[in-house]
Design a protein around this motif. Sequence first.
Motif, short mmCIF file in Angstrom:
data_model
loop_
_atom_site.label_atom_id
_atom_site.label_comp_id
_atom_site.label_asym_id
_atom_site.label_seq_id
_atom_site.Cartn_x
_atom_site.Cartn_y
_atom_site.Cartn_z
N LEU A 177 3.85 7.92 1.66
CA LEU A 177 3.97 9.44 1.78
C LEU A 177 2.54 9.85 2.17
O LEU A 177 2.43 10.93 2.84
CB LEU A 177 4.63 9.97 0.87
CG LEU A 177 4.56 11.56 0.44
CD1 LEU A 177 5.40 12.18 1.48
CD2 LEU A 177 5.00 11.96 -0.92
N GLU A 212 6.41 3.51 -1.88
CA GLU A 212 6.94 4.77 -0.96
C GLU A 212 5.95 6.01 -1.10
O GLU A 212 5.47 6.64 -0.29
CB GLU A 212 8.05 5.08 -1.48
CG GLU A 212 9.18 4.35 -1.19
CD GLU A 212 10.65 4.91 -1.58
OE1 GLU A 212 10.91 5.74 -0.99
OE2 GLU A 212 11.38 3.96 -2.33
N THR A 213 5.18 6.11 -2.27
CA THR A 213 4.16 7.07 -2.59
C THR A 213 3.03 6.90 -1.61
O THR A 213 2.57 7.91 -1.12
CB THR A 213 3.76 7.32 -4.11
OG1 THR A 213 4.99 7.39 -4.99
CG2 THR A 213 2.83 8.27 -4.32
N TYR A 234 1.10 11.66 5.50
CA TYR A 234 0.49 13.08 5.66
C TYR A 234 -0.92 13.08 6.35
O TYR A 234 -1.27 13.94 6.99
CB TYR A 234 0.43 13.52 3.93
CG TYR A 234 -0.19 14.73 3.73
CD1 TYR A 234 0.30 16.00 4.21
CD2 TYR A 234 -1.61 14.83 3.52
CE1 TYR A 234 -0.22 17.16 3.99
CE2 TYR A 234 -2.45 15.97 3.51
CZ TYR A 234 -1.72 17.15 3.69
OH TYR A 234 -2.18 18.41 3.57
N LYS A 292 7.61 7.98 7.64
CA LYS A 292 7.51 7.00 6.61
C LYS A 292 8.90 6.46 6.17
O LYS A 292 9.87 6.88 6.64
CB LYS A 292 7.10 7.79 5.19
CG LYS A 292 7.76 8.69 4.51
CD LYS A 292 7.34 9.29 3.39
CE LYS A 292 8.21 10.42 3.04
NZ LYS A 292 9.39 10.93 3.66
#
Length: 82
Positions: free
Chosen positions: A75, A71-72, A79, A32
């Motif tokens: 992430l 960015e979240t 995942y 990421k």
Amino acid sequence: MSHLSDRIASLPALPGVYLFKDPAGEVLYVGKAASLRDRVGSYFQQSRQAPKVEALVKLIRHIEVTVTHSETEALLLEYNLI
């Protein structure tokens, strides 16, 4: 390697997820980034890299990216892809 250089130069400076793939299209690495261009480009800098990073870079033939809104989100996508 020039096609990879062109690909990196064309990447947006936006958050997202990147996949490095080998010649057969198999995923080697998922990562990421806050800025896809900066992060992906950092793997191909001339400065000395860790041996495992150098070995990885030698295998990369394709780079696939997915731009995210934050960015979240990157992430969470990273995942899920891993």
